[in-house]
Design a protein around this motif. Structure first.
Motif, short mmCIF file in Angstrom:
data_model
loop_
_atom_site.label_atom_id
_atom_site.label_comp_id
_atom_site.label_asym_id
_atom_site.label_seq_id
_atom_site.Cartn_x
_atom_site.Cartn_y
_atom_site.Cartn_z
N TYR A 147 76.35 26.90 40.44
CA TYR A 147 75.62 27.95 41.37
C TYR A 147 74.53 28.48 40.42
O TYR A 147 74.66 28.81 39.28
CB TYR A 147 76.62 29.01 41.76
N THR A 148 73.45 28.73 41.03
CA THR A 148 72.29 29.33 40.58
C THR A 148 71.83 30.69 41.38
O THR A 148 71.65 30.69 42.56
CB THR A 148 70.92 28.28 40.53
N PRO A 149 71.95 31.80 40.76
CA PRO A 149 71.73 32.84 41.37
C PRO A 149 70.34 33.08 41.98
O PRO A 149 69.34 32.39 41.48
CB PRO A 149 71.99 34.08 40.27
N GLY A 150 70.06 33.73 43.01
CA GLY A 150 69.08 34.24 43.54
C GLY A 150 68.11 35.28 42.59
O GLY A 150 68.88 35.80 41.90
N TYR A 151 66.83 35.36 42.82
CA TYR A 151 65.97 36.36 42.19
C TYR A 151 64.84 36.59 42.86
O TYR A 151 64.49 35.94 43.82
CB TYR A 151 65.64 35.49 40.89
N TYR A 152 64.34 37.87 42.53
CA TYR A 152 63.12 38.26 43.02
C TYR A 152 61.86 38.21 41.88
O TYR A 152 62.16 38.21 40.74
CB TYR A 152 63.26 39.95 43.21
N THR A 153 60.74 37.82 42.52
CA THR A 153 59.88 37.80 41.73
C THR A 153 58.56 38.97 42.27
O THR A 153 58.47 39.02 43.61
CB THR A 153 59.07 36.59 41.61
N SER A 154 57.81 39.44 41.83
CA SER A 154 56.33 40.42 42.05
C SER A 154 55.27 39.66 41.76
O SER A 154 55.35 38.94 40.55
CB SER A 154 56.70 41.79 41.86
N SER A 155 54.22 39.63 42.64
CA SER A 155 53.01 39.19 42.09
C SER A 155 51.78 40.13 42.54
O SER A 155 52.12 40.89 43.57
CB SER A 155 52.84 37.98 43.04
N THR A 156 50.89 39.95 42.01
CA THR A 156 49.53 40.79 42.39
C THR A 156 48.42 39.93 42.91
O THR A 156 48.19 38.90 41.80
CB THR A 156 49.08 41.80 41.04
N ASN A 157 48.10 40.22 43.82
CA ASN A 157 46.84 39.11 44.30
C ASN A 157 45.62 39.90 44.46
O ASN A 157 45.75 41.06 45.04
CB ASN A 157 47.28 38.57 45.53
N TYR A 158 44.35 39.18 44.10
CA TYR A 158 43.01 39.96 44.18
C TYR A 158 42.33 39.29 45.22
O TYR A 158 42.02 38.23 45.44
CB TYR A 158 42.57 39.87 42.96
N ILE A 159 41.75 40.17 45.96
CA ILE A 159 40.32 39.64 47.02
C ILE A 159 39.07 40.22 46.23
O ILE A 159 38.91 41.28 46.01
CB ILE A 159 40.53 40.28 48.15
N LEU A 160 38.39 38.93 45.77
CA LEU A 160 37.04 39.25 45.21
C LEU A 160 35.98 38.80 46.15
O LEU A 160 36.19 37.68 47.03
CB LEU A 160 37.08 38.37 43.91
N GLU A 161 34.74 38.91 45.85
CA GLU A 161 33.69 38.86 46.89
C GLU A 161 32.58 38.52 45.85
O GLU A 161 32.44 39.17 45.12
CB GLU A 161 33.48 40.05 47.71
N ALA A 162 31.94 37.43 46.22
CA ALA A 162 30.43 37.21 45.52
C ALA A 162 29.33 37.03 46.56
O ALA A 162 29.57 36.52 47.84
CB ALA A 162 30.38 35.90 44.78
N GLU A 163 28.32 37.74 46.20
CA GLU A 163 27.06 37.78 47.45
C GLU A 163 25.82 37.57 46.49
O GLU A 163 25.54 38.08 45.43
CB GLU A 163 26.96 39.23 47.98
N ILE A 164 24.95 36.81 47.11
CA ILE A 164 23.83 36.24 46.37
C ILE A 164 22.64 36.91 47.40
O ILE A 164 22.53 36.44 48.42
CB ILE A 164 23.47 34.73 46.02
N TYR A 165 21.63 37.69 46.54
CA TYR A 165 20.56 38.09 47.40
C TYR A 165 19.07 37.47 46.66
O TYR A 165 19.26 37.55 45.55
CB TYR A 165 20.40 39.54 46.99
N SER A 166 18.12 37.22 47.63
CA SER A 166 16.90 36.79 46.99
C SER A 166 16.16 38.01 46.60
O SER A 166 16.04 38.97 47.34
CB SER A 166 16.19 35.88 48.23
N ILE A 167 15.55 37.79 45.41
CA ILE A 167 14.97 39.19 45.11
C ILE A 167 13.51 39.31 45.94
O ILE A 167 12.98 40.07 46.05
CB ILE A 167 14.78 39.11 43.48
N ASP A 168 12.98 38.01 46.17
CA ASP A 168 11.57 38.19 46.67
C ASP A 168 11.53 38.99 48.00
O ASP A 168 10.75 39.89 48.22
CB ASP A 168 11.11 36.71 47.08
N ASP A 169 12.60 38.69 48.99
CA ASP A 169 12.67 39.43 50.19
C ASP A 169 13.96 40.42 50.08
O ASP A 169 14.06 41.12 51.29
CB ASP A 169 12.56 38.39 51.37
#
Length: 209
Positions: A147-169
């Motif tokens: 028998y292998t016992p059950g177990y809990y795991t905890s995780s942290t997930n990240y939502i990241l964003e990247a935006e690109i702007y044209s400097i000319d306009d």
């Protein structure tokens, strides 16, 4: 002994899986018109609030862009750690207008999620030789239950964003959001994020070769 080895292998597998950082692009957008010069020289600005996160993400993104032949620099290295503090996106773009940079890539942390998962235990059999029958010329084997016992795991997930702007306009030409699953550390998160975004920029033809 075999049962013990099986349990050890299971533990190693779980640790190996949890140590990997998986980042996926969950949504992205690009403008219908993108200036030809938008990726000529890119300044990368982290607006995450945490100084270590800013530095790690700026540096990782710049390095991955340079690996693709893009002339890029971190905002911190050019303007210092407080060069854009308190400025809006429009004010940042205005500050950069007239500079040698053709676009600015802004990196931000949108959300931080904590998850708790339960992995149920399992039962499997391990054969064990208990004797030999000379009449039937075979080994006598019984099965032991492990028998292998059950177990809990905890995780942290990240939502990241990247935006690109044209400097000319000052127009937004690209944006993408990613989800990173339980990174081992800030460096792993930054590397995985940068790799995913630069891959997207290649796929969408924004990085032109």
């Amino acid at each position: 002994a075999k049962a013990f080895k099986s349990i050890i292998l299971l533990i190693v597998l779980v640790i190996s899986i949890s140590a990997c950082t998986t980042t996926k692009v969950i949504s992205s957008w690009k403008a219908d018109y993108i200036p030809d010069n938008v990726m000529d020289k890119v300044i990368v600005l982290g607006i995450m609030g945490n100084r270590e996160q800013i530095d790690q993400n700026e540096q990782a993104m710049v390095q991955h862009l340079k690996n693709e032949g893009i002339n890029a620099a971190t905002a911190t290295s050019v303007f210092g750690p407080k060069g854009f503090k308190g400025l809006s996106e429009d004010e940042i773009t205005e500050k950069l207008r007239g500079s040698e940079f053709t676009s600015i890539m802004m990196l931000s942390l949108l959300d931080k999620e904590r998850e708790k998962n339960y992995f149920p235990g399992s039962r499997y059999t391990v054969p064990r030789v208990v004797g030999y029958s000379r009449y039937y010329r075979r080994y006598l084997v019984v099965n032991d239950y492990v028998y292998t016992p059950g177990y809990y795991t905890s995780s942290t997930n990240y939502i990241l964003e990247a935006e690109i702007y044209s400097i000319d306009d000052g127009e937004l030409v690209y944006s993408a959001q990613t989800r990173s699953y339980d990174p081992a550390n800030i460096h792993a998160l930054a590397e995985s994020f940068a790799k995913s975004i630069v891959s997207e920029l290649n796929e969408k033809g924004i990085i032109r070769k």
